[in-house]
Scaffold this motif. Structure first.
Motif, PDB file in Angstrom:
ATOM      1  N   HIS B   3       1.693   8.446  -8.066  1.00  0.00           N
ATOM      2  CA  HIS B   3       2.571   7.901  -8.291  1.00  0.00           C
ATOM      3  C   HIS B   3       3.240   7.627  -9.523  1.00  0.00           C
ATOM      4  CE1 HIS B   3       4.112  10.497  -4.350  1.00  0.00           C
ATOM      5  NE2 HIS B   3       3.526   9.895  -4.084  1.00  0.00           N
ATOM      6  N   ILE B   4       2.300   6.373  -9.588  1.00  0.00           N
ATOM      7  CA  ILE B   4       2.374   5.088 -11.074  1.00  0.00           C
ATOM      8  C   ILE B   4       1.257   5.501 -11.397  1.00  0.00           C
ATOM      9  CG2 ILE B   4       4.474   3.734  -9.762  1.00  0.00           C
ATOM     10  CD1 ILE B   4       1.716   2.079  -9.046  1.00  0.00           C
ATOM     11  N   ASN B   5       1.292   4.665 -13.164  1.00  0.00           N
ATOM     12  CA  ASN B   5       0.248   4.829 -13.659  1.00  0.00           C
ATOM     13  C   ASN B   5      -0.898   4.286 -13.924  1.00  0.00           C
ATOM     14  OD1 ASN B   5      -0.860   6.148 -15.739  1.00  0.00           O
ATOM     15  ND2 ASN B   5       1.133   4.571 -18.078  1.00  0.00           N
ATOM     16  N   LEU B  16      -4.978   0.214  -7.198  1.00  0.00           N
ATOM     17  CA  LEU B  16      -3.951  -0.808  -7.402  1.00  0.00           C
ATOM     18  C   LEU B  16      -3.650  -1.887  -7.762  1.00  0.00           C
ATOM     19  CD1 LEU B  16      -2.663   0.897  -3.928  1.00  0.00           C
ATOM     20  CD2 LEU B  16      -1.843   2.255  -6.804  1.00  0.00           C
ATOM     21  N   PHE B  19      -3.845  -2.669 -11.678  1.00  0.00           N
ATOM     22  CA  PHE B  19      -2.405  -2.275 -12.019  1.00  0.00           C
ATOM     23  C   PHE B  19      -1.752  -3.675 -11.652  1.00  0.00           C
ATOM     24  CE2 PHE B  19       2.294  -1.543 -10.704  1.00  0.00           C
ATOM     25  CZ  PHE B  19       2.735  -1.130 -12.761  1.00  0.00           C
ATOM     26  N   ARG B  20      -1.587  -4.401 -10.971  1.00  0.00           N
ATOM     27  CA  ARG B  20      -1.146  -5.359 -10.113  1.00  0.00           C
ATOM     28  C   ARG B  20      -1.962  -6.786  -9.953  1.00  0.00           C
ATOM     29  NH1 ARG B  20       3.145  -8.720 -10.331  1.00  0.00           N
ATOM     30  NH2 ARG B  20       4.665  -8.014  -9.035  1.00  0.00           N
ATOM     31  N   GLU B  22      -1.911  -9.143 -10.035  1.00  0.00           N
ATOM     32  CA  GLU B  22      -1.474 -10.835  -9.445  1.00  0.00           C
ATOM     33  C   GLU B  22      -0.942 -10.480  -7.819  1.00  0.00           C
ATOM     34  OE1 GLU B  22       0.213  -9.398 -11.877  1.00  0.00           O
ATOM     35  OE2 GLU B  22       0.122  -9.771 -13.655  1.00  0.00           O
ATOM     36  N   THR B  23      -0.734  -9.348  -7.078  1.00  0.00           N
ATOM     37  CA  THR B  23      -0.914  -9.402  -5.409  1.00  0.00           C
ATOM     38  C   THR B  23      -2.092  -8.511  -5.616  1.00  0.00           C
ATOM     39  OG1 THR B  23       0.239  -6.926  -6.427  1.00  0.00           O
ATOM     40  CG2 THR B  23       1.826  -8.388  -5.418  1.00  0.00           C
ATOM     41  N   PRO B  26      -4.764 -11.983  -3.557  1.00  0.00           N
ATOM     42  CA  PRO B  26      -4.189 -12.174  -2.071  1.00  0.00           C
ATOM     43  C   PRO B  26      -4.976 -11.352  -1.291  1.00  0.00           C
ATOM     44  CG  PRO B  26      -2.037 -12.197  -3.299  1.00  0.00           C
ATOM     45  CD  PRO B  26      -3.091 -12.069  -4.509  1.00  0.00           C
ATOM     46  N   LEU B  27      -4.604 -10.536  -1.608  1.00  0.00           N
ATOM     47  CA  LEU B  27      -4.696  -9.108  -0.742  1.00  0.00           C
ATOM     48  C   LEU B  27      -6.583  -8.650  -0.127  1.00  0.00           C
ATOM     49  CD1 LEU B  27      -2.378  -5.711  -2.603  1.00  0.00           C
ATOM     50  CD2 LEU B  27      -2.130  -7.190  -0.266  1.00  0.00           C
ATOM     51  N   TYR B 148      -0.568   1.305   1.860  1.00  0.00           N
ATOM     52  CA  TYR B 148      -0.288   0.385   0.195  1.00  0.00           C
ATOM     53  C   TYR B 148      -0.978   1.669  -0.412  1.00  0.00           C
ATOM     54  CZ  TYR B 148      -0.834  -2.195  -3.692  1.00  0.00           C
ATOM     55  OH  TYR B 148      -1.519  -2.954  -5.220  1.00  0.00           O
ATOM     56  N   LEU B 152       1.322   5.114  -2.692  1.00  0.00           N
ATOM     57  CA  LEU B 152       1.161   5.483  -4.015  1.00  0.00           C
ATOM     58  C   LEU B 152       0.419   6.793  -4.499  1.00  0.00           C
ATOM     59  CD1 LEU B 152       1.357   1.670  -4.415  1.00  0.00           C
ATOM     60  CD2 LEU B 152       3.037   3.097  -5.079  1.00  0.00           C
TER      61      LEU B 152
END
Lengths: 179, 179
Positions: B3-5, B16, B19-20, B22-23, B26-27, B148, B152
């Motif tokens: 759903h996102i690039n 994912l 893509f991010r 920063e999150t 911790p994941l 998650y 997405l």
């Protein structure tokens, strides 16, 4: 009483994090970056998504504490939080937030419930990839916190004033691992 | 298509996290401490709980990768993983693990579904507070990862050999943030 032997009189997730600090650290780090880190969604909006998902997961502790944090951050618009929790579609929240809350609600049911139409609706209001990502991850993350807090039957205060105070603290200080 | 690039050809949660980041940190830290950190539940057992919950959440990517990791770690007893995924109650897994998997299954539905009887059953087989805690948190955590990954619409390979290789890598190296 909680299902395991956690510190008495400490509410919700804080008691669990004190029981097991090794897992507590990444759990708090995740909340901090997701709800307070750099984002074009305001902390008030992100806390609202958290409260909305927690209500749908029947987690009284998380719903009350994050609704209180959202109210504290929205300040003059604080009534919107209760409108959304009562009836999101007819609340005064923006159309963009409605589209994002709709996605969060789908994620709360199950990841594969999010449709291309749900995403298109959010794009109509210029939701960015990062905003869609963060909405999905906040909804997924609270589907975890909610299960953690209730699955171990941790203590949830029933006094509304306790949550007001908690909300102000979360609004001001964010997510700091308890000692 | 997601759903996102996100980066193309990178499967599941890895895309994912790229893509991010920063999150993502911790994941991954959470998965590492929970599935590989010090515990009286073996990594094989913890991966089995993760696969069991992921199957119930209909998350093909997480189910396949964590089942593969569990098989790789169980070595000679690897068939047990598929028995549990097929019919947990009639599988050859220990009675203690059955009691813990039952708790994980309740958490997968919702935190407040865990009853005192579910906990008592696990205690009968000497499950400790920490084992019960970790079981609930693994089930809660995968209720997040599953949402998650699927929320997405991230890419899930369909070739079983890809998951075998992934399982061996997760068994050997654990959860290392992708670059």
């Amino acid at each position: 009483m909680a299902h395991i032997n956690v510190p008495e009189g400490v509410p919700g997730i804080r008691s669990l994090v004190m029981f097991r600090p090794e897992t507590g650290k990444p759990l708090y780090d995740l909340a901090q970056v997701l709800l307070r880190g750099e984002s074009t969604l305001t902390p008030a909006e992100r806390e609202l998504i958290a409260a909305y998902v927690s209500k749908r997961n029947e987690c009284m502790f998380c719903m009350s504490s994050h609704a209180a944090a959202s109210r504290s951050l929205y300040k003059d618009e604080r009534n919107m939080v209760d409108e959304v929790l009562h009836d999101m579609q007819h609340s005064s929240v923006s159309d963009k937030m409605k589209a994002l809350l709709n996605i969060a609600g789908k994620v709360q049911i199950l990841g594969n419930k999010v449709t291309q139409e749900d995403i298109n609706e959010a794009r109509k209001y210029d939701a960015t990839d990062k905003e869609i990502h963060d909405t999905v991850l906040i909804a997924a993350t609270f589907s975890m916190y909610n299960r953690y807090v209730d699955g171990l039957a941790s203590w949830a205060p029933t006094d509304a004033a306790v949550y007001d105070e908690m909300g102000d603290r979360l609004a001001e200080k964010g997510y700091v691992t308890p000692k």
